[in-house]
Write an enzyme that holds these catalytic residues in place. Structure first.
Site, PDB file in Angstrom:
ATOM      1  N   GLU A  35      -3.267 -12.807   4.626  1.00  0.00           N
ATOM      2  CA  GLU A  35      -3.049 -11.428   5.088  1.00  0.00           C
ATOM      3  C   GLU A  35      -4.229 -10.971   5.937  1.00  0.00           C
ATOM      4  OE1 GLU A  35      -1.449  -8.657   2.164  1.00  0.00           O
ATOM      5  OE2 GLU A  35      -2.917  -7.180   2.831  1.00  0.00           O
ATOM      6  N   ALA A  69      -2.401   3.245   6.402  1.00  0.00           N
ATOM      7  CA  ALA A  69      -1.814   4.299   5.566  1.00  0.00           C
ATOM      8  C   ALA A  69      -0.990   5.261   6.416  1.00  0.00           C
ATOM      9  CB  ALA A  69      -2.918   5.042   4.839  1.00  0.00           C
ATOM     10  N   ASP A 127       1.281   4.599   1.277  1.00  0.00           N
ATOM     11  CA  ASP A 127       0.628   5.785   0.723  1.00  0.00           C
ATOM     12  C   ASP A 127       0.382   6.757   1.854  1.00  0.00           C
ATOM     13  OD1 ASP A 127       0.276   4.993  -2.011  1.00  0.00           O
ATOM     14  OD2 ASP A 127      -1.170   3.520  -1.267  1.00  0.00           O
ATOM     15  N   TYR A 164       2.838  -5.215  -9.192  1.00  0.00           N
ATOM     16  CA  TYR A 164       1.582  -4.704  -9.750  1.00  0.00           C
ATOM     17  C   TYR A 164       1.361  -5.218 -11.174  1.00  0.00           C
ATOM     18  CZ  TYR A 164       2.068  -1.826  -5.684  1.00  0.00           C
ATOM     19  OH  TYR A 164       2.205  -1.430  -4.381  1.00  0.00           O
ATOM     20  N   GLN A 195      -0.513  -7.063  -6.131  1.00  0.00           N
ATOM     21  CA  GLN A 195      -1.800  -6.424  -5.926  1.00  0.00           C
ATOM     22  C   GLN A 195      -2.860  -7.397  -6.465  1.00  0.00           C
ATOM     23  OE1 GLN A 195      -3.859  -4.710  -4.327  1.00  0.00           O
ATOM     24  NE2 GLN A 195      -2.750  -2.782  -4.641  1.00  0.00           N
ATOM     25  N   PHE A 235     -12.367  -0.106  -3.475  1.00  0.00           N
ATOM     26  CA  PHE A 235     -10.947  -0.440  -3.225  1.00  0.00           C
ATOM     27  C   PHE A 235     -10.168  -0.441  -4.539  1.00  0.00           C
ATOM     28  CE2 PHE A 235     -10.999  -3.404   0.794  1.00  0.00           C
ATOM     29  CZ  PHE A 235     -11.296  -2.311   1.571  1.00  0.00           C
TER      30      PHE A 235
END
Ligand code: FAD
Length: 308
Positions: A35, A69, A127, A164, A195, A235
């Site tokens: 990523e 975001a 978010d 998650y 996550q 983070f």
């Protein structure tokens, strides 16, 4: 990943993983994905493409590019993913969020990706920018599960979604969050990416709960090699990942010693991925932060070698 169940049962019964078993050299190397985030400046753009060039020979299953975001990096994400599709033989995946946008805007973005040759979307709610609430747009997709259903109507994308292990911070309960993951997969996603987490047993327990809930799609662990401990703590507080005391202890005193920090970081990540591998995990997603070296070293430890 079903093969994990017996290991997990032993784990949950109190047995802890002892010394790692020797690597099975006959086993195929794991599948990887990487990523990246879209660069803001020319210098960061150069850094990103150098990173891509360095990691490309590891033949990842796909490489993904995040979406800022509230969709704040729309153009930059699109430009980066399209360039990956145009100029490399890598399989690009575009992260796409639905918060703060109408369905038409999101569908248009998806259509533009399809037209640019992009066939894989990482579908997320996203978010709202810091300080504002993540309330659904009145004309938008409220949750990632709605976005997945919408994308299926736009084109025949491969779709990945988020999971998650420590439960999404806004979920009413772990069970409700797992129901949500199942909804996203039932709507047509084929894989979940987690996550990042530091406590490997949390992920293994999560897999067990997912299996018990009837989820059979791959739940690929998101691996965050920690190159900057202070930043990782910040983070983690934002995204609900717990930072175990032992991690802080390992990085203590390395603030002014970047080369020691990097060695510690690679040992921490290597131990994590080897433990996962010893438990049958055969696919890993790396949050590279656009820096190749740690990811490359850990891939090497996992048995992945550059392809000619
Ligand atoms: P959802 O799956 O929609 O869940 C959001 C919350 O709503 C959860 O608490 C869920 O339990 C709850 N929920 C879902 N459906 C319902 C319902 N019907 N009723 C009540 N509650 C419900 N963010 C970005 O902005 N850009 C990125 O590129 C990005 N990439 C990411 C990649 C990965 C692998 C991961 C794990 C996260 C990423 N994120 C990204 C962060 C993500 O956008 C946030 O965690 C966000 O808060 C939730 O997104 P989601 O897709 O998991 O949402």
């Amino acid at each position: 990943m079903n093969a994990l169940a017996p290991t997990l049962r032993r784990w949950l019964a109190g047995e802890r993983i002892g010394p790692l078993p020797p690597r099975n050299q006959a086993a195929p190397p794991p599948a990887l994905s990487f990523e990246f985030f879209p660069p803001k400046t020319e210098a960061l753009e150069e850094q990103l493409w150098a990173c891509i060039k360095r990691l490309a020979p590891l033949a990842p299953r796909f490489v993904s590019v995040t979406y800022g975001a509230g969709g704040s990096t729309h153009e930059r994400t699109h430009a980066t993913v399209s360039r990956l599709a145009r100029e490399t033989s890598l399989v690009p995946a575009a992260h796409l969020t639905c918060v703060g946008a109408t369905r038409e805007e999101v569908d248009d973005a998806a259509r533009a990706y399809w037209a640019a040759g992009v066939r894989h979307i990482v579908a997320l709610r996203g978010d709202a920018p810091a300080g504002s609430a993540s309330t659904p747009h009145p004309g938008g997709y409220a949750y990632a599960s709605d976005l997945v259903a919408g994308l299926r109507r736009v084109a025949d994308f491969e779709i990945s979604v988020a999971a998650y292990p420590e439960t999404h911070p806004a979920a009413p309960s772990p069970a409700a969050d797992l129901d949500n993951l199942k909804r996203k997969l039932d709507q047509g996603a084929t894989r979940a990416i987690t996550q990042y987490f530091f406590d490997t047993s949390t992920y293994l327990r999560f897999l067990d709960r997912a299996l018990a809930a009837g989820i059979t799609a791959p739940i690929v662990p998101g691996i965050m090699p920690v190159s900057n401990y202070g930043q990782a703590v910040r983070f983690s507080a934002m995204c609900g990942t717990s930072v175990p005391a032992w991690l802080g202890h390992l990085f203590e005193g390395t603030e002014n010693a970047p080369e020691i920090r990097r060695i510690v970081a690679s040992i921490v990540a290597a131990e994590q991925v080897r433990t996962l591998q010893a438990n049958g995990v055969d696919e890993f997603h790396f949050y590279t932060l656009n820096r190749p070296d740690l990811t490359f070293a850990i891939a090497h430890i996992l048995g992945v070698r550059p392809q000619a």
